[in-house]
Design a protein around this motif. Structure first.
Motif, PDB file in Angstrom:
ATOM      1  N   GLY A 257      94.763 -16.778  10.827  1.00 33.24           N
ATOM      2  CA  GLY A 257      95.356 -17.339   9.622  1.00 33.24           C
ATOM      3  C   GLY A 257      96.226 -18.555   9.869  1.00 33.24           C
ATOM      4  O   GLY A 257      97.254 -18.735   9.210  1.00 33.24           O
ATOM      5  N   GLN A 258      95.820 -19.428  10.796  1.00 34.39           N
ATOM      6  CA  GLN A 258      96.593 -20.643  11.036  1.00 34.39           C
ATOM      7  C   GLN A 258      96.644 -21.477   9.759  1.00 34.39           C
ATOM      8  O   GLN A 258      95.651 -21.641   9.056  1.00 34.39           O
ATOM      9  N   ALA A 259      97.824 -22.016   9.460  1.00 37.28           N
ATOM     10  CA  ALA A 259      98.021 -22.846   8.276  1.00 37.28           C
ATOM     11  C   ALA A 259      99.154 -23.816   8.557  1.00 37.28           C
ATOM     12  O   ALA A 259      99.837 -23.724   9.582  1.00 37.28           O
ATOM     13  N   SER A 260      99.368 -24.754   7.635  1.00 38.96           N
ATOM     14  CA  SER A 260     100.397 -25.773   7.844  1.00 38.96           C
ATOM     15  C   SER A 260     101.784 -25.175   8.006  1.00 38.96           C
ATOM     16  O   SER A 260     102.644 -25.751   8.671  1.00 38.96           O
ATOM     17  N   ASP A 261     102.022 -23.993   7.414  1.00 36.67           N
ATOM     18  CA  ASP A 261     103.314 -23.324   7.564  1.00 36.67           C
ATOM     19  C   ASP A 261     103.255 -22.179   8.563  1.00 36.67           C
ATOM     20  O   ASP A 261     104.212 -21.413   8.694  1.00 36.67           O
ATOM     21  N   ALA A 262     102.141 -22.048   9.273  1.00 36.05           N
ATOM     22  CA  ALA A 262     101.972 -20.976  10.253  1.00 36.05           C
ATOM     23  C   ALA A 262     101.109 -21.487  11.410  1.00 36.05           C
ATOM     24  O   ALA A 262      99.930 -21.149  11.516  1.00 36.05           O
ATOM     25  N   PRO A 263     101.666 -22.314  12.307  1.00 33.22           N
ATOM     26  CA  PRO A 263     100.864 -22.904  13.380  1.00 33.22           C
ATOM     27  C   PRO A 263     100.185 -21.880  14.289  1.00 33.22           C
ATOM     28  O   PRO A 263      99.122 -22.165  14.838  1.00 33.22           O
ATOM     29  N   MET A 264     100.802 -20.707  14.441  1.00 30.66           N
ATOM     30  CA  MET A 264     100.232 -19.668  15.301  1.00 30.66           C
ATOM     31  C   MET A 264      99.652 -18.510  14.496  1.00 30.66           C
ATOM     32  O   MET A 264      99.433 -17.418  15.031  1.00 30.66           O
ATOM     33  N   GLY A 265      99.406 -18.726  13.209  1.00 29.22           N
ATOM     34  CA  GLY A 265      98.861 -17.666  12.375  1.00 29.22           C
ATOM     35  C   GLY A 265      99.813 -16.490  12.269  1.00 29.22           C
ATOM     36  O   GLY A 265     101.039 -16.656  12.298  1.00 29.22           O
ATOM     37  N   HIS A 266      99.254 -15.296  12.148  1.00 26.99           N
ATOM     38  CA  HIS A 266     100.102 -14.121  11.929  1.00 26.99           C
ATOM     39  C   HIS A 266     100.937 -13.753  13.151  1.00 26.99           C
ATOM     40  O   HIS A 266     101.853 -12.941  13.063  1.00 26.99           O
ATOM     41  N   ALA A 267     100.654 -14.383  14.313  1.00 26.51           N
ATOM     42  CA  ALA A 267     101.450 -14.116  15.515  1.00 26.51           C
ATOM     43  C   ALA A 267     102.859 -14.677  15.397  1.00 26.51           C
ATOM     44  O   ALA A 267     103.774 -14.197  16.068  1.00 26.51           O
ATOM     45  N   GLY A 268     103.045 -15.695  14.559  1.00 26.96           N
ATOM     46  CA  GLY A 268     104.358 -16.323  14.459  1.00 26.96           C
ATOM     47  C   GLY A 268     104.826 -16.814  15.817  1.00 26.96           C
ATOM     48  O   GLY A 268     104.055 -17.382  16.591  1.00 26.96           O
ATOM     49  N   GLN A 269     106.100 -16.566  16.134  1.00 33.69           N
ATOM     50  CA  GLN A 269     106.664 -16.988  17.413  1.00 33.69           C
ATOM     51  C   GLN A 269     106.667 -15.877  18.460  1.00 33.69           C
ATOM     52  O   GLN A 269     107.216 -16.055  19.554  1.00 33.69           O
ATOM     53  N   ARG A 270     106.046 -14.741  18.132  1.00 30.87           N
ATOM     54  CA  ARG A 270     106.175 -13.587  19.029  1.00 30.87           C
ATOM     55  C   ARG A 270     105.617 -13.841  20.424  1.00 30.87           C
ATOM     56  O   ARG A 270     106.137 -13.298  21.417  1.00 30.87           O
TER      57      ARG A 270
END
Length: 215
Positions: free
Chosen positions: A21-34
Protein backbone atom coordinates in the motif's frame (compact mmCIF):
# COMPACT_ATOMS: atom_id res chain seq x y z
CA UNK A 1 37.97 -1.94 -8.79
CA UNK A 2 34.69 -0.24 -7.97
CA UNK A 3 32.56 -2.34 -5.65
CA UNK A 4 28.79 -2.58 -5.57
CA UNK A 5 27.39 -2.27 -2.03
CA UNK A 6 24.08 -2.44 -0.18
CA UNK A 7 23.75 -0.97 3.31
CA UNK A 8 21.08 -0.80 6.02
CA UNK A 9 18.60 -2.96 4.10
CA UNK A 10 15.98 -3.63 6.77
CA UNK A 11 13.73 -6.67 6.42
CA UNK A 12 11.06 -8.27 8.57
CA UNK A 13 11.28 -11.81 9.95
CA UNK A 14 9.23 -12.95 6.96
CA UNK A 15 11.56 -11.26 4.48
CA UNK A 16 9.65 -8.11 3.51
CA UNK A 17 11.66 -4.92 2.93
CA UNK A 18 8.61 -2.73 2.41
CA UNK A 19 4.95 -2.98 3.24
CA UNK A 20 1.89 -3.11 1.05
CA UNK A 21 0.00 0.00 0.00
CA UNK A 22 2.74 2.50 -0.81
CA UNK A 23 1.29 5.99 -1.30
CA UNK A 24 2.38 9.62 -1.19
CA UNK A 25 1.64 9.71 2.55
CA UNK A 26 2.98 6.19 3.19
CA UNK A 27 6.40 5.67 1.53
CA UNK A 28 6.81 2.25 3.16
CA UNK A 29 3.17 1.19 2.92
CA UNK A 30 1.59 -0.42 5.96
CA UNK A 31 5.06 -1.05 7.45
CA UNK A 32 5.39 2.63 8.34
CA UNK A 33 8.69 3.28 10.12
CA UNK A 34 8.78 -0.06 11.94
CA UNK A 35 11.54 -1.49 9.75
CA UNK A 36 13.77 1.51 10.41
CA UNK A 37 13.19 2.35 14.08
CA UNK A 38 16.52 0.72 14.94
CA UNK A 39 18.35 3.15 12.62
CA UNK A 40 16.37 6.25 13.56
CA UNK A 41 17.44 5.66 17.15
CA UNK A 42 21.14 5.90 16.24
CA UNK A 43 23.38 8.95 15.90
CA UNK A 44 23.50 8.25 12.15
CA UNK A 45 19.73 8.06 11.82
CA UNK A 46 18.54 10.78 14.18
CA UNK A 47 18.96 13.63 11.65
CA UNK A 48 16.66 11.79 9.25
CA UNK A 49 13.76 12.63 11.54
CA UNK A 50 15.11 16.03 12.57
CA UNK A 51 16.60 14.96 15.92
CA UNK A 52 20.04 15.32 17.43
CA UNK A 53 21.90 12.80 19.55
CA UNK A 54 21.12 9.11 19.19
CA UNK A 55 22.77 5.87 20.25
CA UNK A 56 26.40 5.09 19.44
CA UNK A 57 26.51 1.32 19.88
CA UNK A 58 26.48 -1.62 17.48
CA UNK A 59 23.57 -0.36 15.41
CA UNK A 60 25.21 3.01 14.83
CA UNK A 61 28.52 1.40 13.87
CA UNK A 62 26.79 -0.56 11.11
CA UNK A 63 24.58 2.32 9.99
CA UNK A 64 27.56 4.65 9.61
CA UNK A 65 29.03 2.42 6.88
CA UNK A 66 26.29 3.62 4.52
CA UNK A 67 28.20 6.60 3.13
CA UNK A 68 32.03 6.27 3.17
CA UNK A 69 33.50 5.56 -0.26
CA UNK A 70 30.23 5.88 -2.18
CA UNK A 71 30.40 7.76 -5.49
CA UNK A 72 26.97 7.00 -6.97
CA UNK A 73 23.68 5.34 -6.07
CA UNK A 74 21.17 3.26 -8.00
CA UNK A 75 17.54 3.16 -6.91
CA UNK A 76 14.26 1.93 -8.31
CA UNK A 77 11.20 3.91 -9.27
CA UNK A 78 9.42 2.82 -6.09
CA UNK A 79 12.10 4.35 -3.90
CA UNK A 80 12.04 7.63 -5.80
CA UNK A 81 8.32 8.17 -5.48
CA UNK A 82 4.81 6.77 -4.99
CA UNK A 83 2.96 4.93 -7.75
CA UNK A 84 2.44 7.13 -10.84
CA UNK A 85 4.99 9.78 -9.82
CA UNK A 86 6.00 9.74 -13.49
CA UNK A 87 2.74 11.56 -14.25
CA UNK A 88 3.81 14.50 -12.06
CA UNK A 89 6.33 16.65 -13.93
CA UNK A 90 7.17 18.51 -10.69
CA UNK A 91 7.98 15.43 -8.58
CA UNK A 92 11.63 15.48 -7.42
CA UNK A 93 11.58 12.69 -4.82
CA UNK A 94 10.51 12.32 -1.19
CA UNK A 95 13.43 14.26 0.29
CA UNK A 96 12.92 17.95 -0.45
CA UNK A 97 15.45 20.25 -2.15
CA UNK A 98 18.52 18.66 -0.49
CA UNK A 99 18.27 14.85 -0.75
CA UNK A 100 20.53 12.79 1.53
CA UNK A 101 22.53 11.08 -1.24
CA UNK A 102 25.00 13.86 -2.20
CA UNK A 103 26.13 11.86 -5.25
CA UNK A 104 24.90 11.20 -8.77
CA UNK A 105 21.89 8.91 -8.41
CA UNK A 106 20.52 6.66 -11.15
CA UNK A 107 16.75 6.14 -10.93
CA UNK A 108 15.53 3.09 -12.84
CA UNK A 109 12.20 3.75 -14.54
CA UNK A 110 10.47 2.66 -17.73
CA UNK A 111 9.59 6.32 -18.31
CA UNK A 112 12.87 8.32 -18.22
CA UNK A 113 12.87 12.10 -17.95
CA UNK A 114 15.61 14.76 -18.03
CA UNK A 115 18.12 14.74 -15.18
CA UNK A 116 17.35 16.85 -12.10
CA UNK A 117 20.17 18.64 -10.25
CA UNK A 118 19.38 19.10 -6.56
CA UNK A 119 21.12 20.85 -3.68
CA UNK A 120 23.98 19.16 -1.83
CA UNK A 121 25.52 17.36 -4.80
CA UNK A 122 22.65 15.02 -5.69
CA UNK A 123 21.71 14.77 -9.36
CA UNK A 124 18.99 12.32 -10.36
CA UNK A 125 19.52 10.59 -13.70
CA UNK A 126 16.56 8.59 -15.04
CA UNK A 127 17.34 5.43 -16.96
CA UNK A 128 15.43 2.51 -18.44
CA UNK A 129 18.04 -0.23 -18.23
CA UNK A 130 18.84 -3.75 -17.07
CA UNK A 131 21.01 -4.11 -13.94
CA UNK A 132 24.35 -4.52 -15.74
CA UNK A 133 23.74 -1.50 -17.98
CA UNK A 134 22.60 0.60 -15.01
CA UNK A 135 25.71 -0.38 -13.06
CA UNK A 136 27.95 0.61 -15.96
CA UNK A 137 26.23 4.01 -16.06
CA UNK A 138 26.60 4.49 -12.29
CA UNK A 139 30.27 3.51 -12.36
CA UNK A 140 30.81 6.13 -15.02
CA UNK A 141 29.39 8.71 -12.61
CA UNK A 142 31.11 7.44 -9.45
CA UNK A 143 34.59 8.89 -10.09
CA UNK A 144 36.32 5.66 -9.14
CA UNK A 145 34.39 5.16 -5.91
CA UNK A 146 31.87 2.46 -5.01
CA UNK A 147 28.27 2.24 -6.19
CA UNK A 148 25.48 1.77 -3.66
CA UNK A 149 22.30 -0.11 -4.54
CA UNK A 150 19.80 1.86 -2.51
CA UNK A 151 16.64 -0.17 -3.09
CA UNK A 152 13.83 -0.84 -3.05
CA UNK A 153 13.65 -4.58 -2.60
CA UNK A 154 12.83 -5.38 -6.23
CA UNK A 155 15.97 -3.59 -7.42
CA UNK A 156 18.06 -5.27 -4.73
CA UNK A 157 16.72 -8.67 -5.77
CA UNK A 158 17.41 -7.98 -9.46
CA UNK A 159 21.04 -7.00 -8.79
CA UNK A 160 21.59 -10.01 -6.53
CA UNK A 161 20.10 -12.33 -9.14
CA UNK A 162 22.44 -10.86 -11.75
CA UNK A 163 25.48 -11.51 -9.53
CA UNK A 164 26.37 -7.82 -9.33
CA UNK A 165 26.54 -7.23 -5.56
CA UNK A 166 29.91 -7.41 -3.81
CA UNK A 167 28.88 -6.44 -0.26
CA UNK A 168 25.48 -6.41 1.41
CA UNK A 169 24.39 -5.40 4.91
CA UNK A 170 20.94 -6.72 5.86
CA UNK A 171 19.19 -5.89 9.14
CA UNK A 172 16.58 -8.39 10.29
CA UNK A 173 13.98 -6.62 12.41
CA UNK A 174 11.88 -8.75 14.79
CA UNK A 175 8.48 -7.95 13.27
CA UNK A 176 6.19 -9.88 10.93
CA UNK A 177 4.65 -7.81 8.13
CA UNK A 178 2.75 -10.56 6.33
CA UNK A 179 2.54 -8.63 3.04
CA UNK A 180 4.54 -6.25 0.92
CA UNK A 181 7.63 -6.82 -1.24
CA UNK A 182 10.04 -9.59 -0.28
CA UNK A 183 13.77 -9.61 -0.96
CA UNK A 184 14.67 -13.28 -1.10
CA UNK A 185 12.18 -14.69 -3.62
CA UNK A 186 13.97 -16.48 -6.47
CA UNK A 187 17.39 -16.27 -4.79
CA UNK A 188 17.74 -19.89 -3.71
CA UNK A 189 21.25 -20.81 -2.51
CA UNK A 190 22.43 -17.18 -2.58
CA UNK A 191 24.45 -17.93 0.55
CA UNK A 192 26.80 -20.16 -1.44
CA UNK A 193 28.28 -17.10 -3.15
CA UNK A 194 29.00 -15.10 0.02
CA UNK A 195 30.88 -15.15 3.28
CA UNK A 196 28.24 -14.28 5.87
CA UNK A 197 28.70 -12.84 9.35
CA UNK A 198 25.93 -12.31 11.90
CA UNK A 199 25.87 -9.86 14.82
CA UNK A 200 22.96 -9.51 17.25
CA UNK A 201 22.37 -6.06 18.72
CA UNK A 202 20.87 -5.11 22.09
CA UNK A 203 18.08 -3.30 20.22
CA UNK A 204 16.76 -6.69 19.08
CA UNK A 205 17.80 -6.49 15.43
CA UNK A 206 20.28 -8.82 13.77
CA UNK A 207 22.94 -7.51 11.38
CA UNK A 208 23.98 -9.83 8.55
CA UNK A 209 26.88 -8.92 6.25
CA UNK A 210 27.41 -10.71 2.94
CA UNK A 211 30.78 -10.43 1.20
CA UNK A 212 31.22 -12.11 -2.16
CA UNK A 213 33.64 -15.02 -2.10
CA UNK A 214 36.82 -14.45 -4.08
CA UNK A 215 37.47 -18.09 -4.92
Amino acid sequence: MTRTRIHNLSISLDGFATGEGQASDAPMGHAGQRLHEWMIATRFGAPIVGRTGGTVGVDDAFAQQHEPGIGAEIMGAGKFGPPSWQDDADWTGWWGPNPPFHTPTVVLTHRPRPSIEMEGGTTFHFLDAAPAEALDAARGLADGRDVRIGGGPTVVRDFLAAGLVDHMHVVQVPIVLGRGVRVWDGLEALEEDYEIEVVSAPSGVTHLTFDRKTS
